[in-house]
Design a protein around this motif. Structure first.
Motif, PDB file in Angstrom:
ATOM      1  N   LYS A  70       0.559  -0.937  -0.088  1.00 49.10           N
ATOM      2  CA  LYS A  70      -0.122   0.016   0.019  1.00 49.10           C
ATOM      3  C   LYS A  70       0.755   1.799  -0.122  1.00 49.10           C
ATOM      4  CE  LYS A  70      -0.932   0.294   4.606  1.00 49.10           C
ATOM      5  NZ  LYS A  70      -2.289  -0.375   5.599  1.00 49.10           N
ATOM      6  N   GLU A  71       2.294   1.111   0.187  1.00 49.12           N
ATOM      7  CA  GLU A  71       2.937   1.955  -0.090  1.00 49.12           C
ATOM      8  C   GLU A  71       3.240   2.679  -1.264  1.00 49.12           C
ATOM      9  OE1 GLU A  71       3.656   4.288   2.958  1.00 49.12           O
ATOM     10  OE2 GLU A  71       2.406   2.978   3.903  1.00 49.12           O
ATOM     11  N   HIS A  72       3.016   1.496  -2.491  1.00 48.74           N
ATOM     12  CA  HIS A  72       3.972   1.645  -3.813  1.00 48.74           C
ATOM     13  C   HIS A  72       2.311   1.975  -4.223  1.00 48.74           C
ATOM     14  CE1 HIS A  72       7.501   0.307  -2.704  1.00 48.74           C
ATOM     15  NE2 HIS A  72       7.462  -0.217  -1.805  1.00 48.74           N
ATOM     16  N   LYS A  73       2.554   3.386  -4.718  1.00 50.01           N
ATOM     17  CA  LYS A  73       1.033   4.185  -6.120  1.00 50.01           C
ATOM     18  C   LYS A  73       1.941   4.419  -7.139  1.00 50.01           C
ATOM     19  CE  LYS A  73      -2.258   5.104  -2.032  1.00 50.01           C
ATOM     20  NZ  LYS A  73      -0.795   4.610  -0.909  1.00 50.01           N
ATOM     21  N   PHE A  74       1.701   3.419  -8.155  1.00 52.58           N
ATOM     22  CA  PHE A  74       2.543   3.648  -9.478  1.00 52.58           C
ATOM     23  C   PHE A  74       2.011   4.912 -10.341  1.00 52.58           C
ATOM     24  CE2 PHE A  74      -0.760   1.805 -11.301  1.00 52.58           C
ATOM     25  CZ  PHE A  74      -1.118   1.954 -12.946  1.00 52.58           C
ATOM     26  N   TRP A  75       1.311   4.705  -9.898  1.00 47.80           N
ATOM     27  CA  TRP A  75       0.409   6.719 -11.028  1.00 47.80           C
ATOM     28  C   TRP A  75       0.434   7.840 -10.436  1.00 47.80           C
ATOM     29  CZ3 TRP A  75      -0.511   6.147 -15.902  1.00 47.80           C
ATOM     30  CH2 TRP A  75      -1.035   7.542 -15.980  1.00 47.80           C
ATOM     31  N   GLU A  76       0.685   7.627  -9.058  1.00 44.53           N
ATOM     32  CA  GLU A  76       1.033   8.721  -8.094  1.00 44.53           C
ATOM     33  C   GLU A  76       2.472   9.601  -8.257  1.00 44.53           C
ATOM     34  OE1 GLU A  76      -0.272   8.634  -4.371  1.00 44.53           O
ATOM     35  OE2 GLU A  76      -2.566   8.073  -4.855  1.00 44.53           O
ATOM     36  N   ALA A  77       2.920   7.935  -8.560  1.00 49.55           N
ATOM     37  CA  ALA A  77       4.954   7.450  -8.193  1.00 49.55           C
ATOM     38  C   ALA A  77       5.024   8.949  -9.964  1.00 49.55           C
ATOM     39  CB  ALA A  77       5.449   6.978  -8.309  1.00 49.55           C
ATOM     40  N   PHE A  78       4.672   8.371 -11.132  1.00 49.63           N
ATOM     41  CA  PHE A  78       4.486   8.673 -12.824  1.00 49.63           C
ATOM     42  C   PHE A  78       3.458  10.121 -12.509  1.00 49.63           C
ATOM     43  CE2 PHE A  78       2.577   9.563 -16.699  1.00 49.63           C
ATOM     44  CZ  PHE A  78       3.671   8.813 -17.516  1.00 49.63           C
ATOM     45  N   ILE A  79       2.490  11.008 -11.758  1.00 46.84           N
ATOM     46  CA  ILE A  79       2.410  11.577 -11.663  1.00 46.84           C
ATOM     47  C   ILE A  79       3.127  12.631 -11.895  1.00 46.84           C
ATOM     48  CG2 ILE A  79       0.835  13.566 -11.575  1.00 46.84           C
ATOM     49  CD1 ILE A  79      -0.024  11.678 -13.517  1.00 46.84           C
ATOM     50  N   GLU A  80       3.781  12.602 -10.119  1.00 46.85           N
ATOM     51  CA  GLU A  80       5.345  12.768  -9.268  1.00 46.85           C
ATOM     52  C   GLU A  80       5.892  13.324 -10.125  1.00 46.85           C
ATOM     53  OE1 GLU A  80       8.161  12.382  -5.690  1.00 46.85           O
ATOM     54  OE2 GLU A  80       5.838  11.905  -5.239  1.00 46.85           O
ATOM     55  N   PHE A  81       6.214  12.525 -11.352  1.00 47.11           N
ATOM     56  CA  PHE A  81       7.947  12.302 -12.561  1.00 47.11           C
ATOM     57  C   PHE A  81       7.061  13.685 -12.993  1.00 47.11           C
ATOM     58  CE2 PHE A  81      10.234  11.446 -15.631  1.00 47.11           C
ATOM     59  CZ  PHE A  81      11.740  11.154 -15.352  1.00 47.11           C
ATOM     60  N   CYS A  82       6.553  13.240 -13.802  1.00 42.13           N
ATOM     61  CA  CYS A  82       5.168  14.457 -14.204  1.00 42.13           C
ATOM     62  C   CYS A  82       5.679  15.992 -14.498  1.00 42.13           C
ATOM     63  CB  CYS A  82       4.083  13.206 -15.379  1.00 42.13           C
ATOM     64  SG  CYS A  82       4.334  12.059 -16.211  1.00 42.13           S
ATOM     65  N   GLU A  83       5.544  15.789 -12.927  1.00 43.14           N
ATOM     66  CA  GLU A  83       5.247  17.110 -12.178  1.00 43.14           C
ATOM     67  C   GLU A  83       6.396  17.954 -12.784  1.00 43.14           C
ATOM     68  OE1 GLU A  83       2.945  16.666  -9.093  1.00 43.14           O
ATOM     69  OE2 GLU A  83       1.220  17.298 -10.247  1.00 43.14           O
ATOM     70  N   LYS A  84       7.593  16.961 -11.922  1.00 44.91           N
ATOM     71  CA  LYS A  84       8.935  17.558 -11.882  1.00 44.91           C
ATOM     72  C   LYS A  84       9.930  17.433 -13.159  1.00 44.91           C
ATOM     73  CE  LYS A  84       9.706  16.346  -7.217  1.00 44.91           C
ATOM     74  NZ  LYS A  84      10.894  14.867  -5.905  1.00 44.91           N
ATOM     75  N   TYR A  85       9.565  16.468 -13.968  1.00 46.99           N
ATOM     76  CA  TYR A  85      11.136  17.194 -15.261  1.00 46.99           C
ATOM     77  C   TYR A  85       9.871  16.450 -16.784  1.00 46.99           C
ATOM     78  CZ  TYR A  85      13.323  14.591 -11.293  1.00 46.99           C
ATOM     79  OH  TYR A  85      14.183  14.618  -9.861  1.00 46.99           O
ATOM     80  N   ALA A  86       8.473  16.653 -16.569  1.00 49.46           N
ATOM     81  CA  ALA A  86       8.602  16.276 -18.624  1.00 49.46           C
ATOM     82  C   ALA A  86       8.748  17.005 -19.317  1.00 49.46           C
ATOM     83  CB  ALA A  86       6.750  15.952 -18.298  1.00 49.46           C
ATOM     84  N   VAL A  87       8.152  18.971 -18.252  1.00 50.14           N
ATOM     85  CA  VAL A  87       8.759  20.094 -19.028  1.00 50.14           C
ATOM     86  C   VAL A  87      10.676  19.571 -19.822  1.00 50.14           C
ATOM     87  CG1 VAL A  87       9.474  22.342 -19.175  1.00 50.14           C
ATOM     88  CG2 VAL A  87       6.642  21.407 -18.412  1.00 50.14           C
ATOM     89  N   ASP A  88      10.882  19.775 -18.692  1.00 48.30           N
ATOM     90  CA  ASP A  88      12.930  19.454 -18.789  1.00 48.30           C
ATOM     91  C   ASP A  88      12.854  18.533 -20.213  1.00 48.30           C
ATOM     92  OD1 ASP A  88      13.012  21.142 -17.898  1.00 48.30           O
ATOM     93  OD2 ASP A  88      13.785  20.370 -15.175  1.00 48.30           O
ATOM     94  N   ILE A  89      12.290  17.481 -19.798  1.00 49.19           N
ATOM     95  CA  ILE A  89      11.947  16.197 -21.055  1.00 49.19           C
ATOM     96  C   ILE A  89      11.800  16.454 -22.290  1.00 49.19           C
ATOM     97  CG2 ILE A  89      11.431  14.042 -21.885  1.00 49.19           C
ATOM     98  CD1 ILE A  89      11.463  13.478 -18.655  1.00 49.19           C
ATOM     99  N   LEU A  90      10.677  17.776 -22.641  1.00 49.69           N
ATOM    100  CA  LEU A  90      10.130  18.118 -23.845  1.00 49.69           C
ATOM    101  C   LEU A  90      11.242  19.025 -24.742  1.00 49.69           C
ATOM    102  CD1 LEU A  90       8.284  18.618 -26.368  1.00 49.69           C
ATOM    103  CD2 LEU A  90       6.868  19.682 -24.370  1.00 49.69           C
ATOM    104  N   LYS A  91      12.712  19.964 -23.534  1.00 54.31           N
ATOM    105  CA  LYS A  91      12.925  20.950 -23.687  1.00 54.31           C
ATOM    106  C   LYS A  91      14.212  19.923 -24.642  1.00 54.31           C
ATOM    107  CE  LYS A  91      11.733  24.629 -20.871  1.00 54.31           C
ATOM    108  NZ  LYS A  91      12.423  25.298 -19.484  1.00 54.31           N
ATOM    109  N   ASP A  92      14.675  18.665 -23.409  1.00 55.09           N
ATOM    110  CA  ASP A  92      15.267  18.491 -23.671  1.00 55.09           C
ATOM    111  C   ASP A  92      15.531  17.762 -25.418  1.00 55.09           C
ATOM    112  OD1 ASP A  92      18.479  16.612 -23.741  1.00 55.09           O
ATOM    113  OD2 ASP A  92      17.195  15.173 -23.616  1.00 55.09           O
ATOM    114  N   GLU A  93      14.358  17.537 -25.628  1.00 54.09           N
ATOM    115  CA  GLU A  93      13.992  16.786 -27.377  1.00 54.09           C
ATOM    116  C   GLU A  93      13.897  17.764 -27.775  1.00 54.09           C
ATOM    117  OE1 GLU A  93      14.508  13.969 -27.831  1.00 54.09           O
ATOM    118  OE2 GLU A  93      14.696  12.914 -25.733  1.00 54.09           O
ATOM    119  N   LEU A  94      12.946  18.682 -27.550  1.00 51.24           N
ATOM    120  CA  LEU A  94      13.046  19.674 -28.115  1.00 51.24           C
ATOM    121  C   LEU A  94      14.736  20.828 -28.791  1.00 51.24           C
ATOM    122  CD1 LEU A  94      10.562  22.067 -27.502  1.00 51.24           C
ATOM    123  CD2 LEU A  94       9.924  20.876 -29.476  1.00 51.24           C
ATOM    124  N   LYS A  95      15.397  20.830 -28.055  1.00 53.42           N
ATOM    125  CA  LYS A  95      17.556  20.813 -28.121  1.00 53.42           C
ATOM    126  C   LYS A  95      17.319  19.838 -29.296  1.00 53.42           C
ATOM    127  CE  LYS A  95      18.072  23.323 -24.117  1.00 53.42           C
ATOM    128  NZ  LYS A  95      18.582  22.821 -23.012  1.00 53.42           N
TER     129      LYS A  95
END
Length: 141
Positions: free
Chosen positions: A109-134
């Motif tokens: 019950k301590e492991h919530k894959f979707w919440e972990a994914f949303i947290e990751f996206c909130e932190k890094y998705a914009v940076d990943i997109l910027k990297d791919e645009l570069k």
């Protein structure tokens, strides 16, 4: 081969192509993270005794381009075929609360894959997109 841009329409087309490639590559990178989180936050925390894993859940994680410059990463319910009782919707809800076939432990019950994914996206998705645009040759601040 050099691309010749003669007007604003040509420029827009080239930018759209570059953005589309960057969005698709960013979605694929995020998909890899989602699959990794399904492994670490779901499969790795519980070993079933009474059922055999089909990995349909892991394989249902997917990405899709919605148009030329917009994509999504999601769990595709149509790729999960369990039975009439244990539906794809039930699997997704259960997995995110740490339930494995109806079994929940203090650890799972301590492991919530979707919440972990949303947290990751909130932190890094914009940076990943910027990297791919570069990588597509666009200058990004």
């Amino acid at each position: 081969m050099a691309i010749v841009i003669k007007n604003m329409s040509d420029l827009k087309k080239q930018v759209d192509v570059a953005c589309g490639k960057a969005v698709e590559k960013a979605c694929n990178r995020l998909l890899g993270i989602l699959q990794q989180l399904i492994d670490t936050e779901f499969y790795d925390v519980f070993i079933p005794d009474f059922y055999h894993r089909t990995y349909q859940f892991w394989e249902s994680a997917t990405t899709e381009m919605l148009n030329q410059t917009c994509g999504k990463v999601f769990m595709d319910k149509s790729k999960m075929n369990y039975n009439s009782y244990w539906t794809a919707e039930r699997q997704m809800l259960a997995a995110n609360i740490g339930s494995h076939g109806g079994i929940i432990t203090d650890e799972t019950k301590e492991h919530k894959f979707w919440e972990a994914f949303i947290e990751f996206c909130e932190k890094y998705a914009v940076d990943i997109l910027k990297d791919e645009l570069k990588k597509q040759g666009l200058k990004i601040k």
